[in-house]
Scaffold this active site. Sequence first.
Site, PDB file in Angstrom:
ATOM      1  N   HIS A 305      35.969  43.454  43.971  1.00  0.00           N
ATOM      2  CA  HIS A 305      37.116  43.302  44.955  1.00  0.00           C
ATOM      3  C   HIS A 305      37.754  44.429  45.197  1.00  0.00           C
ATOM      4  CE1 HIS A 305      40.679  41.748  47.143  1.00  0.00           C
ATOM      5  NE2 HIS A 305      39.758  40.799  47.222  1.00  0.00           N
ATOM      6  N   ASP A 362      35.350  34.015  45.578  1.00  0.00           N
ATOM      7  CA  ASP A 362      34.191  33.230  46.259  1.00  0.00           C
ATOM      8  C   ASP A 362      33.184  32.891  45.303  1.00  0.00           C
ATOM      9  OD1 ASP A 362      34.876  33.089  48.968  1.00  0.00           O
ATOM     10  OD2 ASP A 362      34.419  35.418  49.020  1.00  0.00           O
TER      11      ASP A 362
HETATM   12  N1  CMC Z   1      27.422  43.807  42.356  1.00  0.00           N
HETATM   13  C1  CMC Z   1      27.129  45.103  41.966  1.00  0.00           C
HETATM   14  N2  CMC Z   1      27.643  46.073  41.972  1.00  0.00           N
HETATM   15  C2  CMC Z   1      28.969  46.170  42.742  1.00  0.00           C
HETATM   16  C3  CMC Z   1      29.506  44.964  43.171  1.00  0.00           C
HETATM   17  C4  CMC Z   1      28.830  43.839  43.090  1.00  0.00           C
HETATM   18  N3  CMC Z   1      29.164  42.815  43.708  1.00  0.00           N
HETATM   19  N4  CMC Z   1      30.710  45.256  43.971  1.00  0.00           N
HETATM   20  C5  CMC Z   1      31.097  46.573  43.746  1.00  0.00           C
HETATM   21  N5  CMC Z   1      29.722  47.287  43.061  1.00  0.00           N
HETATM   22  C6  CMC Z   1      29.568  48.525  42.743  1.00  0.00           C
HETATM   23  C7  CMC Z   1      29.411  49.420  43.704  1.00  0.00           C
HETATM   24  O1  CMC Z   1      28.089  49.620  43.872  1.00  0.00           O
HETATM   25  C8  CMC Z   1      30.032  50.830  43.405  1.00  0.00           C
HETATM   26  O2  CMC Z   1      29.370  51.179  42.611  1.00  0.00           O
HETATM   27  P1  CMC Z   1      29.155  53.148  42.092  1.00  0.00           P
HETATM   28  O3  CMC Z   1      30.593  53.281  41.743  1.00  0.00           O
HETATM   29  O4  CMC Z   1      28.027  53.202  40.967  1.00  0.00           O
HETATM   30  O5  CMC Z   1      28.644  53.545  43.635  1.00  0.00           O
HETATM   31  C9  CMC Z   1      31.364  50.065  42.602  1.00  0.00           C
HETATM   32  O6  CMC Z   1      31.058  49.092  41.923  1.00  0.00           O
HETATM   33  C10 CMC Z   1      32.457  50.281  43.696  1.00  0.00           C
HETATM   34  O7  CMC Z   1      32.214  49.427  44.626  1.00  0.00           O
HETATM   35  P2  CMC Z   1      32.772  49.719  46.139  1.00  0.00           P
HETATM   36  O8  CMC Z   1      31.539  48.968  46.861  1.00  0.00           O
HETATM   37  O9  CMC Z   1      33.231  50.780  46.137  1.00  0.00           O
HETATM   38  O10 CMC Z   1      34.006  48.693  46.131  1.00  0.00           O
HETATM   39  P3  CMC Z   1      34.611  48.238  47.599  1.00  0.00           P
HETATM   40  O11 CMC Z   1      36.017  48.001  47.057  1.00  0.00           O
HETATM   41  O12 CMC Z   1      34.147  49.004  48.458  1.00  0.00           O
HETATM   42  O13 CMC Z   1      33.978  46.581  47.797  1.00  0.00           O
HETATM   43  C11 CMC Z   1      33.456  44.585  47.695  1.00  0.00           C
HETATM   44  C12 CMC Z   1      34.727  45.376  47.204  1.00  0.00           C
HETATM   45  C13 CMC Z   1      34.085  43.053  47.637  1.00  0.00           C
HETATM   46  C14 CMC Z   1      32.717  44.478  49.362  1.00  0.00           C
HETATM   47  C15 CMC Z   1      32.311  44.631  46.798  1.00  0.00           C
HETATM   48  O14 CMC Z   1      32.647  44.384  45.483  1.00  0.00           O
HETATM   49  C16 CMC Z   1      31.138  43.526  47.129  1.00  0.00           C
HETATM   50  O15 CMC Z   1      30.341  43.738  48.105  1.00  0.00           O
HETATM   51  N6  CMC Z   1      31.155  42.426  46.431  1.00  0.00           N
HETATM   52  C17 CMC Z   1      29.978  41.232  46.772  1.00  0.00           C
HETATM   53  C18 CMC Z   1      30.692  40.381  47.878  1.00  0.00           C
HETATM   54  C19 CMC Z   1      31.912  39.724  47.513  1.00  0.00           C
HETATM   55  O16 CMC Z   1      31.992  38.883  46.598  1.00  0.00           O
HETATM   56  N7  CMC Z   1      32.700  39.530  48.594  1.00  0.00           N
HETATM   57  C20 CMC Z   1      33.970  38.717  48.285  1.00  0.00           C
HETATM   58  C21 CMC Z   1      35.256  39.494  48.278  1.00  0.00           C
HETATM   59  S1  CMC Z   1      36.583  38.537  47.923  1.00  0.00           S
HETATM   60  C22 CMC Z   1      36.882  37.393  49.173  1.00  0.00           C
HETATM   61  C23 CMC Z   1      37.111  38.061  50.631  1.00  0.00           C
HETATM   62  O17 CMC Z   1      37.765  39.187  50.624  1.00  0.00           O
HETATM   63  O18 CMC Z   1      36.639  37.659  51.562  1.00  0.00           O
END
Ligand code: CMC
Length: 427
Positions: A305, A362
């Site tokens: 998140h 989720d």
């Molecule tokens: N699985 C594997 N790696 C992950 C995940 C994941 N679910 N989420 C983040 N990472 C890794 C990402 O690859 C990055 O790694 P590195 O630093 O080595 O490049 C690190 O963790 C930081 O992630 P980020 O993408 O910079 O984080 P963000 O804040 O931009 O993204 C997120 C947040 C929710 C989009 C992301 O965690 C994600 O895609 N999660 C899966 C989808 C999900 O469950 N979404 C629902 C969110 S809660 C309800 C809502 O808001 O709608």
Amino acid sequence: MTETAHFVDGDKELDFTKVRATDGQFGYDVNGLLSTTGNIMLDPGFVNTASCESKITYIDGGQGILRYRGYPIEQLAEHASFLETAYLVLNGELPTAAELETFENGIRRKTLIDERMRDLFRCFPRRSHPMPVLSAGIMALSTFAHTPTSADLDTLDDAAVSLLAKVPTLAAYGYKNSMGQPTLYPDNSLSYIENFIRMSFGFPTEPYEFNDAITRGLEVLLILHADHEQNCSTSTVRMVASSGANLYSAISAGVNALSGPKHGGANQAVVEMLQFIRDSGMTTKEFVEKVKNRESGIKLMGFGHRVYRNYDPRAAIIKKHADKILELHTGRQDLLEIAKELEETALSDDYFKERKLYPNVDFYSGLIYEAMGFPINMFTVLFAIGRLPGWIAQYREQVSTSDKIWRPRQIFTGADERDWVPIDQRG
Ligand code: CMC
């Protein structure tokens, strides 16, 4: 005394006022940066940027805290109804018994949609995804609502009550259409949640029997989704609001933003991921290894998140309900077992520990929705019904506190000026 932070870039100096928060991070007010330095800030994805000041929802991502108007989510999920929570989110205070009754009755009186709107659903293909149908339905509603094109605070309350009343009806009609089943008129002797459940699962030919665990489970899920400060769909709602567009346009845009798999669409993606693990015969450890291998491009859906760097408090509440509801649908317990094992495997893995990736709202919600009888493509629609009070409150806060249109800047990195070349001289 006003606190400031001093900014220096060569011979240009500027004091940024620190804007204090009730709790949590304060903000540097960078107003004046462009006029003083001629330059702007670059913050892709708004990771470090507050787009507004807000009094609605507080999140402490490090501690896993979520409060609506000061009230902890755990207390609201335990004691409140969804409409009581909606009133709180919209108006800032918990309603008295009389206020709640007036609010509920106002919504009850508006649950019907125009008969011509019912015809609209027949135009969509049978198997159409209910999210675009909901978004289109909300825009179609605006054509019946005689709403001015600009944000008008006087008509906002009426539009808000109308949307809260009609969106569940639209959602149920979209669902019935996708199943090829007859739609039902709302029954206003029922509660908000019961009415939606009956319109979704009932038939005009027979009385509907409610299951209390499902009714309360759905109510709790909607409460947990009621607002979540400046996430992608809410920021979309505020962005559209800032242009002066009406509430319907902003909410429909919010529904579209919510549909993405990184946002509300994640609940659908989680169940599909669990089904994939089950059907492929892979162990959860093997799947986690696949996720960690960046080339696979696979994410652990329902994990991570932008704001929570701890267990999402909503996920903890949902997990408690999961066992109870899944007992009703024993066919799905295999997926719950995989989900629990997957959570344990990920939480003990250094990749997830180092990045502070925990289950989000989720991770378990889709499993519960499915156990209630909803097909996968309805999950995000349920999220949208829950988020509606938050979107409306954020819209209202936006139009009543600022008349500035939102207009982010960019750092241009494209081609420099060059001359047009005739087509026969290119290549
Ligand atoms: N699985 C594997 N790696 C992950 C995940 C994941 N679910 N989420 C983040 N990472 C890794 C990402 O690859 C990055 O790694 P590195 O630093 O080595 O490049 C690190 O963790 C930081 O992630 P980020 O993408 O910079 O984080 P963000 O804040 O931009 O993204 C997120 C947040 C929710 C989009 C992301 O965690 C994600 O895609 N999660 C899966 C989808 C999900 O469950 N979404 C629902 C969110 S809660 C309800 C809502 O808001 O709608």
